[in-house]
Design a protein around this motif. Structure first.
Motif, mmCIF file in Angstrom:
data_model
loop_
_atom_site.group_PDB
_atom_site.id
_atom_site.type_symbol
_atom_site.label_atom_id
_atom_site.label_comp_id
_atom_site.label_asym_id
_atom_site.label_seq_id
_atom_site.Cartn_x
_atom_site.Cartn_y
_atom_site.Cartn_z
ATOM 1 N N PHE A 68 0.826 -1.206 0.000
ATOM 2 C CA PHE A 68 0.000 0.000 0.000
ATOM 3 C C PHE A 68 0.863 1.260 0.000
ATOM 4 C CE2 PHE A 68 -2.210 3.330 2.480
ATOM 5 C CZ PHE A 68 -3.287 3.555 1.639
ATOM 6 N N MET A 69 1.938 1.258 0.803
ATOM 7 C CA MET A 69 2.855 2.408 0.845
ATOM 8 C C MET A 69 3.515 2.629 -0.514
ATOM 9 S SD MET A 69 4.684 1.600 4.490
ATOM 10 C CE MET A 69 3.712 1.426 5.998
ATOM 11 N N ASP A 70 3.935 1.545 -1.142
ATOM 12 C CA ASP A 70 4.592 1.663 -2.450
ATOM 13 C C ASP A 70 3.633 2.206 -3.505
ATOM 14 O OD1 ASP A 70 6.989 0.756 -1.458
ATOM 15 O OD2 ASP A 70 6.676 -1.321 -2.056
ATOM 16 N N ILE A 71 2.386 1.779 -3.465
ATOM 17 C CA ILE A 71 1.384 2.279 -4.412
ATOM 18 C C ILE A 71 1.158 3.774 -4.212
ATOM 19 C CG2 ILE A 71 -1.070 2.191 -5.016
ATOM 20 C CD1 ILE A 71 -0.953 -0.828 -4.452
ATOM 21 N N CYS A 72 0.999 4.192 -2.956
ATOM 22 C CA CYS A 72 0.758 5.615 -2.658
ATOM 23 C C CYS A 72 1.937 6.474 -3.118
ATOM 24 C CB CYS A 72 0.525 5.809 -1.166
ATOM 25 S SG CYS A 72 -1.043 5.156 -0.572
ATOM 26 N N GLN A 73 3.144 6.001 -2.892
ATOM 27 C CA GLN A 73 4.321 6.775 -3.279
ATOM 28 C C GLN A 73 4.404 6.920 -4.797
ATOM 29 O OE1 GLN A 73 8.118 7.359 -0.910
ATOM 30 N NE2 GLN A 73 8.457 5.427 -1.922
ATOM 31 N N THR A 74 4.087 5.864 -5.497
ATOM 32 C CA THR A 74 4.123 5.901 -6.959
ATOM 33 C C THR A 74 3.055 6.844 -7.514
ATOM 34 O OG1 THR A 74 4.979 3.644 -7.089
ATOM 35 C CG2 THR A 74 3.903 4.505 -9.050
ATOM 36 N N VAL A 279 12.234 2.246 -8.316
ATOM 37 C CA VAL A 279 12.886 0.939 -8.466
ATOM 38 C C VAL A 279 12.606 0.036 -7.272
ATOM 39 C CG1 VAL A 279 15.086 -0.256 -8.753
ATOM 40 C CG2 VAL A 279 14.692 1.914 -9.931
ATOM 41 N N THR A 280 12.771 0.571 -6.048
ATOM 42 C CA THR A 280 12.531 -0.249 -4.852
ATOM 43 C C THR A 280 11.088 -0.753 -4.770
ATOM 44 O OG1 THR A 280 14.295 0.891 -3.642
ATOM 45 C CG2 THR A 280 12.666 -0.306 -2.340
ATOM 46 N N PRO A 281 10.062 0.117 -4.948
ATOM 47 C CA PRO A 281 8.682 -0.404 -4.939
ATOM 48 C C PRO A 281 8.417 -1.421 -6.043
ATOM 49 C CG PRO A 281 8.675 1.969 -4.645
ATOM 50 C CD PRO A 281 10.074 1.591 -5.002
ATOM 51 N N MET A 282 9.140 -1.312 -7.155
ATOM 52 C CA MET A 282 8.961 -2.270 -8.242
ATOM 53 C C MET A 282 9.574 -3.628 -7.893
ATOM 54 S SD MET A 282 10.298 -2.015 -12.199
ATOM 55 C CE MET A 282 12.025 -2.200 -11.697
ATOM 56 N N LEU A 283 10.714 -3.607 -7.182
ATOM 57 C CA LEU A 283 11.412 -4.849 -6.848
ATOM 58 C C LEU A 283 10.827 -5.556 -5.632
ATOM 59 C CD1 LEU A 283 15.156 -3.827 -7.397
ATOM 60 C CD2 LEU A 283 13.680 -5.140 -8.926
ATOM 61 N N ASN A 284 10.211 -4.791 -4.712
ATOM 62 C CA ASN A 284 9.714 -5.391 -3.471
ATOM 63 C C ASN A 284 8.802 -6.603 -3.693
ATOM 64 O OD1 ASN A 284 11.145 -3.665 -1.844
ATOM 65 N ND2 ASN A 284 9.417 -2.342 -1.338
ATOM 66 N N PRO A 285 7.735 -6.485 -4.503
ATOM 67 C CA PRO A 285 6.863 -7.660 -4.704
ATOM 68 C C PRO A 285 7.592 -8.819 -5.377
ATOM 69 C CG PRO A 285 5.787 -5.645 -5.455
ATOM 70 C CD PRO A 285 7.230 -5.306 -5.227
#
Length: 308
Positions: A68-74, A279-285
Protein backbone atom coordinates in the motif's frame (compact mmCIF):
# COMPACT_ATOMS: atom_id res chain seq x y z
CA UNK A 1 3.05 37.75 -5.81
CA UNK A 2 5.16 40.78 -4.84
CA UNK A 3 6.19 42.06 -1.44
CA UNK A 4 8.40 45.14 -0.99
CA UNK A 5 9.25 45.05 -4.72
CA UNK A 6 10.53 41.47 -4.39
CA UNK A 7 8.80 38.70 -6.31
CA UNK A 8 7.70 35.81 -4.10
CA UNK A 9 7.18 32.67 -6.15
CA UNK A 10 4.05 30.59 -5.69
CA UNK A 11 4.67 28.38 -8.75
CA UNK A 12 7.76 26.39 -9.61
CA UNK A 13 9.27 24.67 -12.63
CA UNK A 14 10.39 21.05 -12.21
CA UNK A 15 13.59 20.56 -14.16
CA UNK A 16 15.26 17.26 -13.30
CA UNK A 17 17.53 14.97 -15.28
CA UNK A 18 14.84 14.56 -17.97
CA UNK A 19 15.72 18.04 -19.26
CA UNK A 20 19.39 17.03 -19.53
CA UNK A 21 19.04 13.71 -21.30
CA UNK A 22 19.33 13.44 -25.08
CA UNK A 23 16.29 11.16 -25.37
CA UNK A 24 13.72 12.19 -22.73
CA UNK A 25 10.95 10.23 -24.49
CA UNK A 26 12.88 6.99 -23.98
CA UNK A 27 13.53 7.76 -20.32
CA UNK A 28 9.89 8.72 -19.67
CA UNK A 29 8.72 5.56 -21.45
CA UNK A 30 10.98 3.49 -19.21
CA UNK A 31 9.73 5.31 -16.11
CA UNK A 32 6.12 4.84 -17.21
CA UNK A 33 6.70 1.10 -17.63
CA UNK A 34 8.18 0.96 -14.13
CA UNK A 35 5.24 2.96 -12.71
CA UNK A 36 2.80 0.49 -14.27
CA UNK A 37 4.83 -2.44 -12.95
CA UNK A 38 4.78 -0.99 -9.44
CA UNK A 39 1.00 -0.59 -9.54
CA UNK A 40 0.24 -3.96 -11.14
CA UNK A 41 2.65 -5.98 -8.96
CA UNK A 42 1.59 -4.42 -5.68
CA UNK A 43 -2.12 -4.47 -6.49
CA UNK A 44 -1.82 -8.16 -7.41
CA UNK A 45 0.01 -8.89 -4.15
CA UNK A 46 -2.65 -7.00 -2.17
CA UNK A 47 -5.37 -8.98 -3.93
CA UNK A 48 -3.68 -12.32 -3.25
CA UNK A 49 -3.24 -11.52 0.43
CA UNK A 50 -6.89 -10.50 0.65
CA UNK A 51 -8.46 -13.52 -1.10
CA UNK A 52 -6.13 -16.38 -0.10
CA UNK A 53 -6.73 -17.64 3.44
CA UNK A 54 -3.23 -19.13 3.51
CA UNK A 55 -1.82 -15.60 3.46
CA UNK A 56 -3.87 -14.34 6.43
CA UNK A 57 -0.92 -14.15 8.83
CA UNK A 58 0.99 -11.27 10.47
CA UNK A 59 3.84 -11.45 7.96
CA UNK A 60 1.49 -10.95 5.01
CA UNK A 61 -0.52 -8.34 6.87
CA UNK A 62 2.67 -6.25 7.15
CA UNK A 63 3.54 -7.06 3.56
CA UNK A 64 0.15 -5.71 2.45
CA UNK A 65 0.95 -2.47 4.31
CA UNK A 66 4.26 -2.28 2.44
CA UNK A 67 2.51 -2.71 -0.90
CA UNK A 68 0.00 0.00 0.00
CA UNK A 69 2.86 2.41 0.84
CA UNK A 70 4.59 1.66 -2.45
CA UNK A 71 1.38 2.28 -4.41
CA UNK A 72 0.76 5.61 -2.66
CA UNK A 73 4.32 6.77 -3.28
CA UNK A 74 4.12 5.90 -6.96
CA UNK A 75 0.78 7.68 -7.40
CA UNK A 76 2.27 10.80 -5.77
CA UNK A 77 4.98 11.04 -8.46
CA UNK A 78 4.06 9.00 -11.53
CA UNK A 79 0.90 10.65 -12.93
CA UNK A 80 2.28 14.19 -12.69
CA UNK A 81 5.71 13.29 -14.10
CA UNK A 82 4.30 11.57 -17.18
CA UNK A 83 1.49 14.11 -17.60
CA UNK A 84 3.96 17.03 -17.51
CA UNK A 85 6.08 15.36 -20.19
CA UNK A 86 3.16 14.98 -22.60
CA UNK A 87 1.93 18.52 -21.86
CA UNK A 88 5.48 19.87 -22.34
CA UNK A 89 4.98 21.88 -19.16
CA UNK A 90 6.43 20.99 -15.75
CA UNK A 91 4.86 23.55 -13.43
CA UNK A 92 3.75 22.93 -9.87
CA UNK A 93 2.23 25.22 -7.24
CA UNK A 94 3.65 25.70 -3.76
CA UNK A 95 0.69 23.83 -2.29
CA UNK A 96 1.22 21.04 -4.83
CA UNK A 97 4.88 20.88 -3.78
CA UNK A 98 3.94 20.60 -0.13
CA UNK A 99 1.50 17.77 -0.90
CA UNK A 100 4.22 15.83 -2.73
CA UNK A 101 6.71 16.38 0.09
CA UNK A 102 4.17 15.29 2.71
CA UNK A 103 3.14 12.05 1.00
CA UNK A 104 6.64 11.07 -0.10
CA UNK A 105 8.11 11.65 3.36
CA UNK A 106 5.16 9.96 5.10
CA UNK A 107 5.47 6.82 2.97
CA UNK A 108 9.27 6.75 3.32
CA UNK A 109 9.18 7.13 7.11
CA UNK A 110 6.33 4.63 7.44
CA UNK A 111 8.36 2.12 5.46
CA UNK A 112 11.37 2.59 7.78
CA UNK A 113 9.23 1.72 10.78
CA UNK A 114 7.32 -1.04 9.01
CA UNK A 115 10.52 -2.87 8.03
CA UNK A 116 11.47 -2.87 11.72
CA UNK A 117 8.05 -4.34 12.64
CA UNK A 118 8.52 -7.02 9.96
CA UNK A 119 11.95 -7.94 11.37
CA UNK A 120 10.41 -8.28 14.85
CA UNK A 121 7.74 -10.55 13.36
CA UNK A 122 10.47 -12.79 11.87
CA UNK A 123 12.34 -12.79 15.19
CA UNK A 124 9.27 -14.00 17.10
CA UNK A 125 8.43 -16.59 14.41
CA UNK A 126 11.92 -18.16 14.45
CA UNK A 127 13.23 -17.51 17.96
CA UNK A 128 9.99 -17.81 19.96
CA UNK A 129 7.68 -19.95 17.79
CA UNK A 130 5.55 -21.29 20.67
CA UNK A 131 4.70 -17.74 21.74
CA UNK A 132 4.11 -16.48 18.20
CA UNK A 133 0.27 -16.74 18.28
CA UNK A 134 0.21 -14.64 21.45
CA UNK A 135 3.00 -12.13 20.75
CA UNK A 136 1.81 -11.48 17.19
CA UNK A 137 -1.94 -11.70 17.68
CA UNK A 138 -4.19 -9.43 15.63
CA UNK A 139 -4.41 -6.65 18.25
CA UNK A 140 -0.62 -6.47 18.48
CA UNK A 141 -0.26 -6.26 14.69
CA UNK A 142 -2.88 -3.51 14.50
CA UNK A 143 -1.14 -1.60 17.31
CA UNK A 144 2.20 -1.85 15.52
CA UNK A 145 0.59 -0.59 12.31
CA UNK A 146 -1.02 2.35 14.12
CA UNK A 147 2.39 3.11 15.64
CA UNK A 148 4.01 3.03 12.19
CA UNK A 149 1.56 5.52 10.67
CA UNK A 150 1.30 7.57 13.86
CA UNK A 151 5.08 8.03 13.99
CA UNK A 152 5.52 8.79 10.29
CA UNK A 153 2.73 11.33 9.77
CA UNK A 154 3.69 14.06 12.30
CA UNK A 155 7.38 13.80 11.39
CA UNK A 156 6.47 14.39 7.74
CA UNK A 157 4.11 17.23 8.64
CA UNK A 158 6.84 19.39 10.23
CA UNK A 159 8.97 19.88 7.06
CA UNK A 160 5.80 20.21 4.97
CA UNK A 161 4.58 23.17 7.03
CA UNK A 162 8.10 24.66 7.06
CA UNK A 163 8.21 24.59 3.24
CA UNK A 164 4.81 26.26 3.01
CA UNK A 165 5.89 29.13 5.29
CA UNK A 166 9.16 29.89 3.50
CA UNK A 167 9.56 32.89 1.13
CA UNK A 168 10.88 32.03 -2.34
CA UNK A 169 12.23 35.11 -4.11
CA UNK A 170 15.20 33.83 -6.10
CA UNK A 171 14.93 31.17 -8.78
CA UNK A 172 11.72 29.18 -9.12
CA UNK A 173 13.39 26.27 -10.93
CA UNK A 174 13.48 23.02 -8.92
CA UNK A 175 16.42 20.89 -10.05
CA UNK A 176 14.55 17.65 -9.46
CA UNK A 177 11.93 15.39 -11.06
CA UNK A 178 9.53 16.14 -8.18
CA UNK A 179 9.35 18.41 -5.14
CA UNK A 180 11.47 17.30 -2.22
CA UNK A 181 12.67 19.02 0.91
CA UNK A 182 16.36 19.61 -0.03
CA UNK A 183 15.43 21.15 -3.38
CA UNK A 184 12.92 23.53 -1.80
CA UNK A 185 15.34 24.59 0.95
CA UNK A 186 17.85 25.61 -1.73
CA UNK A 187 15.29 28.00 -3.25
CA UNK A 188 14.30 29.67 0.01
CA UNK A 189 15.30 33.31 0.57
CA UNK A 190 15.66 32.84 4.31
CA UNK A 191 18.52 31.18 6.20
CA UNK A 192 17.59 27.49 6.46
CA UNK A 193 20.88 26.25 7.93
CA UNK A 194 19.41 25.75 11.42
CA UNK A 195 16.49 23.76 10.00
CA UNK A 196 18.88 21.69 7.85
CA UNK A 197 20.89 20.75 10.95
CA UNK A 198 17.67 19.94 12.78
CA UNK A 199 16.54 17.76 9.85
CA UNK A 200 19.87 15.91 9.78
CA UNK A 201 19.70 15.22 13.53
CA UNK A 202 16.07 14.16 13.22
CA UNK A 203 16.99 11.79 10.36
CA UNK A 204 19.62 10.12 12.54
CA UNK A 205 17.15 9.91 15.42
CA UNK A 206 14.51 8.34 13.21
CA UNK A 207 16.91 5.92 11.50
CA UNK A 208 18.55 4.49 14.61
CA UNK A 209 15.58 2.83 16.46
CA UNK A 210 14.20 0.86 13.46
CA UNK A 211 17.69 0.03 12.20
CA UNK A 212 18.71 -1.16 15.68
CA UNK A 213 15.56 -3.29 15.87
CA UNK A 214 16.40 -4.90 12.54
CA UNK A 215 20.03 -5.59 13.50
CA UNK A 216 19.13 -7.03 16.91
CA UNK A 217 16.30 -9.15 15.48
CA UNK A 218 18.45 -10.72 12.79
CA UNK A 219 21.38 -11.20 15.14
CA UNK A 220 19.09 -13.22 17.41
CA UNK A 221 17.74 -15.12 14.40
CA UNK A 222 21.26 -15.97 13.23
CA UNK A 223 22.27 -17.22 16.70
CA UNK A 224 19.10 -19.33 16.91
CA UNK A 225 19.67 -20.84 13.48
CA UNK A 226 23.32 -21.69 14.16
CA UNK A 227 22.34 -23.44 17.38
CA UNK A 228 19.48 -25.43 15.88
CA UNK A 229 18.79 -28.19 13.37
CA UNK A 230 17.97 -28.04 9.67
CA UNK A 231 14.34 -26.97 10.09
CA UNK A 232 15.37 -23.56 11.35
CA UNK A 233 17.77 -23.20 8.45
CA UNK A 234 14.73 -23.45 6.17
CA UNK A 235 13.02 -20.75 8.24
CA UNK A 236 16.02 -18.51 7.70
CA UNK A 237 15.28 -18.62 3.97
CA UNK A 238 12.11 -16.60 4.54
CA UNK A 239 14.26 -13.78 5.98
CA UNK A 240 16.54 -13.33 2.98
CA UNK A 241 13.91 -11.44 0.97
CA UNK A 242 13.28 -9.07 3.88
CA UNK A 243 17.00 -8.43 4.31
CA UNK A 244 17.33 -7.69 0.58
CA UNK A 245 14.51 -5.12 0.77
CA UNK A 246 15.99 -3.59 3.95
CA UNK A 247 19.45 -3.26 2.39
CA UNK A 248 18.14 -1.69 -0.80
CA UNK A 249 15.76 0.71 0.92
CA UNK A 250 17.92 1.81 3.84
CA UNK A 251 21.04 2.15 1.70
CA UNK A 252 19.38 4.42 -0.83
CA UNK A 253 17.49 6.39 1.84
CA UNK A 254 20.58 7.06 3.97
CA UNK A 255 22.47 8.24 0.89
CA UNK A 256 19.58 10.51 -0.06
CA UNK A 257 18.61 12.09 3.26
CA UNK A 258 21.70 11.94 5.46
CA UNK A 259 24.20 13.72 3.21
CA UNK A 260 25.00 17.38 3.97
CA UNK A 261 23.65 19.85 1.40
CA UNK A 262 27.18 20.79 0.28
CA UNK A 263 27.79 17.23 -0.96
CA UNK A 264 24.59 16.97 -3.00
CA UNK A 265 24.24 17.33 -6.76
CA UNK A 266 20.88 17.48 -8.60
CA UNK A 267 21.78 14.52 -10.83
CA UNK A 268 22.71 12.33 -7.84
CA UNK A 269 19.50 13.31 -6.05
CA UNK A 270 17.43 12.42 -9.10
CA UNK A 271 19.04 9.00 -9.54
CA UNK A 272 18.74 8.12 -5.84
CA UNK A 273 15.14 9.38 -5.82
CA UNK A 274 14.28 7.11 -8.75
CA UNK A 275 15.89 4.23 -6.84
CA UNK A 276 13.93 5.01 -3.65
CA UNK A 277 10.53 5.85 -5.11
CA UNK A 278 10.32 3.76 -8.28
CA UNK A 279 12.89 0.94 -8.47
CA UNK A 280 12.53 -0.25 -4.85
CA UNK A 281 8.68 -0.40 -4.94
CA UNK A 282 8.96 -2.27 -8.24
CA UNK A 283 11.41 -4.85 -6.85
CA UNK A 284 9.71 -5.39 -3.47
CA UNK A 285 6.86 -7.66 -4.70
CA UNK A 286 9.25 -9.56 -6.98
CA UNK A 287 11.75 -10.17 -4.17
CA UNK A 288 9.05 -11.36 -1.78
CA UNK A 289 7.15 -13.42 -4.35
CA UNK A 290 10.05 -15.19 -6.03
CA UNK A 291 11.44 -16.39 -2.69
CA UNK A 292 8.09 -17.23 -1.13
CA UNK A 293 6.32 -20.51 -1.81
CA UNK A 294 3.09 -19.33 -0.18
CA UNK A 295 2.77 -16.34 -2.51
CA UNK A 296 3.71 -18.42 -5.56
CA UNK A 297 1.17 -21.05 -4.50
CA UNK A 298 -1.57 -18.44 -4.13
CA UNK A 299 -0.67 -17.01 -7.54
CA UNK A 300 -0.77 -20.48 -9.14
CA UNK A 301 -4.15 -21.16 -7.51
CA UNK A 302 -5.49 -17.85 -8.85
CA UNK A 303 -4.45 -18.67 -12.41
CA UNK A 304 -5.93 -22.17 -12.18
CA UNK A 305 -9.28 -20.73 -11.07
CA UNK A 306 -9.13 -18.12 -13.83
CA UNK A 307 -8.40 -20.58 -16.65
CA UNK A 308 -10.82 -23.26 -15.46
Amino acid sequence: MEKNNVTLWSEFILQGFLSQTKSPATVVSLLLIMFLMVLSENCLLLYLIQVDSGLHSPMYFFLSQLSFMDICQTLTIGPKLTGDFFRKKSVISLSGCSVQIFFIMTMALAEYFLLAAMSYDRYVAICRPLQYPVLMRRNICLSLTVGVWGSATPHALVPTVYVLLQPYCGSNVIQHIYCDLPSMLKLSCSDTSAFEKFTLLLSVELFLPPLSTILVSYSCILVTVLQSTGKSHKALGTCFSHLAVVGLFYGAAMFKYMRPMSYRTPFQDDIVSVLCTIVTPMLNPLIYSLRNRDVLGALTKLFRIHYH
